[in-house]
Design an enzyme around this catalytic site. Sequence first.
Site, PDB file in Angstrom:
ATOM      1  N   ASP A 188      12.948  -4.025  -6.058  1.00  0.00           N
ATOM      2  CA  ASP A 188      13.237  -5.044  -5.050  1.00  0.00           C
ATOM      3  C   ASP A 188      13.740  -6.304  -5.771  1.00  0.00           C
ATOM      4  O   ASP A 188      13.093  -7.355  -5.755  1.00  0.00           O
ATOM      5  CB  ASP A 188      11.985  -5.329  -4.233  1.00  0.00           C
ATOM      6  N   GLY A 227       8.336  -5.510  -8.826  1.00  0.00           N
ATOM      7  CA  GLY A 227       9.199  -4.435  -9.306  1.00  0.00           C
ATOM      8  C   GLY A 227      10.669  -4.799  -9.192  1.00  0.00           C
ATOM      9  O   GLY A 227      11.096  -5.407  -8.209  1.00  0.00           O
ATOM     10  N   GLY A 285       0.798  -1.226   0.000  1.00  0.00           N
ATOM     11  CA  GLY A 285       0.000   0.000   0.000  1.00  0.00           C
ATOM     12  C   GLY A 285       0.824   1.267   0.000  1.00  0.00           C
ATOM     13  O   GLY A 285       2.023   1.249  -0.267  1.00  0.00           O
ATOM     14  N   GLY A 319       5.058   3.521  -9.019  1.00  0.00           N
ATOM     15  CA  GLY A 319       5.698   2.210  -9.177  1.00  0.00           C
ATOM     16  C   GLY A 319       4.654   1.107  -9.111  1.00  0.00           C
ATOM     17  O   GLY A 319       4.544   0.271 -10.013  1.00  0.00           O
ATOM     18  N   HIS A 320       3.861   1.120  -8.035  1.00  0.00           N
ATOM     19  CA  HIS A 320       2.795   0.112  -7.885  1.00  0.00           C
ATOM     20  C   HIS A 320       1.814   0.183  -9.051  1.00  0.00           C
ATOM     21  O   HIS A 320       1.376  -0.842  -9.575  1.00  0.00           O
ATOM     22  CB  HIS A 320       1.989   0.362  -6.602  1.00  0.00           C
TER      23      HIS A 320
HETATM   24  P1  AMP Z   1       5.773  -2.646  -1.671  1.00  0.00           P
HETATM   25  O1  AMP Z   1       4.445  -2.033  -1.475  1.00  0.00           O
HETATM   26  O2  AMP Z   1       6.919  -1.740  -1.340  1.00  0.00           O
HETATM   27  O3  AMP Z   1       5.896  -4.013  -1.049  1.00  0.00           O
HETATM   28  O4  AMP Z   1       5.908  -2.884  -3.237  1.00  0.00           O
HETATM   29  C1  AMP Z   1       4.974  -3.661  -3.930  1.00  0.00           C
HETATM   30  C2  AMP Z   1       5.508  -3.980  -5.294  1.00  0.00           C
HETATM   31  O5  AMP Z   1       5.740  -2.766  -5.996  1.00  0.00           O
HETATM   32  C3  AMP Z   1       6.847  -4.733  -5.240  1.00  0.00           C
HETATM   33  O6  AMP Z   1       6.877  -5.707  -6.259  1.00  0.00           O
HETATM   34  C4  AMP Z   1       7.829  -3.640  -5.503  1.00  0.00           C
HETATM   35  O7  AMP Z   1       9.039  -4.103  -6.090  1.00  0.00           O
HETATM   36  C5  AMP Z   1       7.071  -2.776  -6.483  1.00  0.00           C
HETATM   37  N1  AMP Z   1       7.633  -1.426  -6.512  1.00  0.00           N
HETATM   38  C6  AMP Z   1       7.853  -0.611  -5.465  1.00  0.00           C
HETATM   39  N2  AMP Z   1       8.445   0.522  -5.876  1.00  0.00           N
HETATM   40  C7  AMP Z   1       8.610   0.410  -7.213  1.00  0.00           C
HETATM   41  C8  AMP Z   1       9.172   1.238  -8.228  1.00  0.00           C
HETATM   42  N3  AMP Z   1       9.691   2.433  -7.931  1.00  0.00           N
HETATM   43  N4  AMP Z   1       9.165   0.794  -9.493  1.00  0.00           N
HETATM   44  C9  AMP Z   1       8.655  -0.427  -9.810  1.00  0.00           C
HETATM   45  N5  AMP Z   1       8.099  -1.256  -8.904  1.00  0.00           N
HETATM   46  C10 AMP Z   1       8.085  -0.841  -7.621  1.00  0.00           C
END
Ligand code: AMP
Length: 289
Positions: A150, A147, A31, A36-37
């Site tokens: 990570d 993404g 969330g 990115g998300h």
């Molecule tokens: P998180 O909410 O941080 O767990 O991220 C959820 C998904 O979004 C994961 O697969 C992350 O790698 C991806 N994600 C987060 N930030 C970015 C970004 N800047 N560009 C691409 N994917 C992203």
Amino acid sequence: MNVISKINDLRVTIDHLKNTGKTIGFVPTMGFLHEGHLTLAKEARTNNEVVVMSIFVNPLQFGPNEDFDRYPRDVERDTELARMSGVDILFIPDVADMYPGKQSITMNVEERVDVLCGRKREGHFDGVVTVLTKLFHLVQPTRAYFGQKDAQQVAVVEGLVSDYFFPIEIIRVPTVREEDGLAKSSRNVYLSQDERQVAPFLYESLQEARKRIEEGERSPSFLTGMISKIIQENTSGTIDYVEVYSYPELRELKRLEGDIIIAVAVQFQQARLIDNIIISVQPEEDYYV
Ligand code: AMP
């Protein structure tokens, strides 16, 4: 868009979709959505008939001294953004439903975790694969989107899917960045004004490394030294790691060759930022071990 919080409601909905043979693209998140998300969601939208996004701040993947309690949350805003990005089902479960009691079986990641964030964040990837196993069983996606930001997570999830025969295609989506190069992250809101100004030096240092490789540099230690120097000289952050490995195996390299990852983690006052690049490196014509 269907917003679902109860596991049983999700099961009923997914059963119906599976019975009608729909392809499902799944975007797991914690969330506080940003571009990115949403890029992952758009990618899922393009290639699947149904898009499921989950929002779950997974306590199991946070260490005792990490930021679980103060991880940014804004479900109302997230719901609106998910709707606008073409998500069909937004799953927002409670911790008590995902973890109703002590787990009778626990998962330990054995490979690809003794480096990068895995080394620094003990148990982090055990928590990641535990929650993803639950979510994969519930959502039964055709494809799941992650993404590159990570990148170690993608490598570990590929191991999970392969070891446990999940019939899921894992799609790695390039890192989405701010205009000045900073990788978008939910944690960027915790940077002070001064830190935000210098944070793009993480990516700049990686770009400098890419340039050196294009010019022929093949020494991992030269590159990590150069990157560390750029970050130290230009930011107030403390370097957590600067590392170079083969990708996705995450093995050490004496000289650069094949697909490699260069990854950095830097601790600022209230936020730890990570970034990486993955490059395909040509073998050296005149280098023999
Ligand atoms: P998180 O909410 O941080 O767990 O991220 C959820 C998904 O979004 C994961 O697969 C992350 O790698 C991806 N994600 C987060 N930030 C970015 C970004 N800047 N560009 C691409 N994917 C992203």
